[in-house]
Enzyme design. Structure first.
Site, mmCIF file in Angstrom:
data_model
loop_
_atom_site.group_PDB
_atom_site.id
_atom_site.type_symbol
_atom_site.label_atom_id
_atom_site.label_comp_id
_atom_site.label_asym_id
_atom_site.label_seq_id
_atom_site.Cartn_x
_atom_site.Cartn_y
_atom_site.Cartn_z
ATOM 1 N N CYS A 43 -102.958 86.049 10.959
ATOM 2 C CA CYS A 43 -104.022 86.900 11.498
ATOM 3 C C CYS A 43 -103.462 88.104 12.236
ATOM 4 C CB CYS A 43 -104.871 86.119 12.504
ATOM 5 S SG CYS A 43 -105.961 84.921 11.737
ATOM 6 N N CYS A 47 -108.000 89.099 15.871
ATOM 7 C CA CYS A 47 -108.897 88.324 15.000
ATOM 8 C C CYS A 47 -109.898 87.513 15.827
ATOM 9 C CB CYS A 47 -108.106 87.374 14.118
ATOM 10 S SG CYS A 47 -109.182 86.455 12.974
ATOM 11 N N ARG A 50 -111.347 81.242 15.844
ATOM 12 C CA ARG A 50 -111.084 80.321 16.949
ATOM 13 C C ARG A 50 -109.607 80.364 17.363
ATOM 14 N NH1 ARG A 50 -110.812 74.655 17.316
ATOM 15 N NH2 ARG A 50 -110.284 74.539 15.119
ATOM 16 N N ARG A 72 -100.854 82.518 4.236
ATOM 17 C CA ARG A 72 -101.874 83.281 3.504
ATOM 18 C C ARG A 72 -102.623 84.177 4.480
ATOM 19 N NH1 ARG A 72 -105.640 79.869 2.850
ATOM 20 N NH2 ARG A 72 -104.547 78.075 3.715
ATOM 21 N N CYS A 74 -105.636 85.772 6.482
ATOM 22 C CA CYS A 74 -106.935 85.359 7.000
ATOM 23 C C CYS A 74 -108.024 86.196 6.325
ATOM 24 C CB CYS A 74 -106.961 85.587 8.502
ATOM 25 S SG CYS A 74 -108.601 85.467 9.220
ATOM 26 N N CYS A 77 -109.910 88.643 9.308
ATOM 27 C CA CYS A 77 -109.349 89.884 9.858
ATOM 28 C C CYS A 77 -108.505 90.642 8.838
ATOM 29 C CB CYS A 77 -108.535 89.588 11.110
ATOM 30 S SG CYS A 77 -107.074 88.576 10.793
HETATM 31 ZN ZN LIG Z 1 -107.808 86.321 11.201
#
Ligand SMILES: [Zn+2]
Length: 374
Positions: A43, A47, A50, A72, A74, A77
């Site tokens: 992220c 972002c 959570r 990978r 996100c 974001c």
């Molecule tokens: Zn993110």
């Protein structure tokens, strides 16, 4: 006085980085990325998803580094996408482009893109090189050009473009158009224009050619809108959708975007005023991978004070890439405008920066000081 120092050292420790994540600090976006071991996702610091537990977090200085570690992107974001600030500026430009007749205040614009007026003004100027207000004035000029090309009469066109009254428009029209509005008509009568569009890494490209050469290379997101724009510019021409004939040209564009081609072997058939012609020639002399400022181009064409007219000639370039107007930037390095979107300009310059210029003496690269060192 030591801002450069403190900026350079910002987010350099994991503690600082973690604090930025907990604050969803937008100013940290781009400075680093964080991956979450339990989800395998990485992220941007800001972002909205959570918060992970601290012990599950890895920090990376680039998106590539995070990917190399097996993370990978996100979906929320989109850390591999455009830098957040370019997205904000793009959204602001889109809001301003949506209706050139409407004069948006900075407050209205900042509400539309959810960024504070102060932050937006600074960001916009840094990326585009002019204020949102100046940008809007330039867009009104562009809207006027479009109307006149469509053959709308001058009075109607000026009102449509948001100039308010024709007399007001005449004050600025010379600078925007380079000639009297009533003279401004693109020809096309009696011409046969073949065209095709195809997907590329920069979105859709439309290439159009007359019997003599390429008359248009444009980028966009919607094939119908691109064809529509072509139809308006060549309203009196016979238009033929001809993908087979255009395939070799589209291949060249594609190769250029992949960095495997640096020059176009394309004859051009474009209409230009004498001034545009000088500017466009100067643009074609900027080497691959290099940039020039608007004032440098103005100097190169022998009109050092005509910086705004140079910017306007760049903005009216009908053939993306073949005339590399993307290589002209603001003096301080900000990207200024681009007819086909700032994000595309950023990506083009990025592609060129990552591929060594092939015709700049790369067969005998300079080897600085090696002999002396030995
Ligand atoms: Zn993110």
């Amino acid at each position: 006085m030591n801002t450069a120092l403190s900026e350079a050292s910002a987010f350099s420790t994991d503690d600082e980085r973690w604090t930025a994540v907990l604050n969803r600090d937008m100013s940290a976006d781009g400075a680093f990325f964080y991956g979450v071991r339990t989800t395998g996702v990485f992220c941007r610091p800001s972002c909205a998803s959570r918060f992970p537990r601290r012990e599950n977090v890895d920090f990376f200085s680039s998106a590539d580094e995070a990917r190399a570690a097996g993370y990978r992107e996100c979906k929320r974001c989109q850390p591999g996408g455009l830098p957040r600030e370019l997205e904000i500026v793009n959204r602001a430009c889109a809001a301003l482009d949506a209706d050139p007749q409407q004069r948006l205040t900075l407050a209205q614009l900042s509400e539309a893109v959810h960024v504070s007026p102060f932050h937006l003004q600074r960001l916009f100027k840094r990326v585009v090189g002019v204020s949102p207000r100046q940008y809007q004035a330039a867009q009104r000029g562009a809207a006027l050009r479009d109307s006149l090309q469509r053959g709308v009469d001058v009075t109607r066109a000026t009102v449509d473009a948001g100039f308010g009254s024709p007399s007001r428009m005449y004050d600025t029209a010379a600078a925007e158009l380079g000639m009297a509005p009533s003279d401004y008509r693109r020809k096309g009568a009696g011409l046969r224009v073949r065209y095709a569009s195809a997907p590329t890494s920069l979105g859709l490209v439309l290439v159009a050619t007359t019997d003599k050469g390429i008359c248009k290379i444009a980028f966009g997101d919607d094939p119908a809108a691109l064809a529509d724009e072509l139809g308006k510019e060549f309203a009196s021409a016979e238009l033929i959708d001809d993908p087979a004939r255009l395939a070799p040209f589209i291949d060249q564009v594609d190769a250029y975007l992949r960095g495997t081609r640096q020059r176009f072997d394309l004859p051009l058939d474009i209409a230009a005023t004498a001034f545009q012609q000088r500017v466009w020639e100067a643009l074609r002399r900027i080497p691959y991978g290099e940039t020039r400022s608007y004032s440098q181009i103005a100097e190169a064409v022998g009109s050092p004070r005509a910086v705004r007219a140079v910017a306007s000639a760049c903005a009216s370039n009908p053939v993306a890439l073949a005339i590399p107007c993307h290589r002209v930037v603001q003096k301080g390095g900000s990207l200024a405008g681009y007819r086909w979107g700032i994000a595309r300009k950023a990506m083009l310059l990025d592609t060129e920066a990552h591929h060594e210029a092939k015709d700049a003496g790369n067969t005998t690269p300079p080897i600085p000081d090696m002999d002396h060192a030995a």
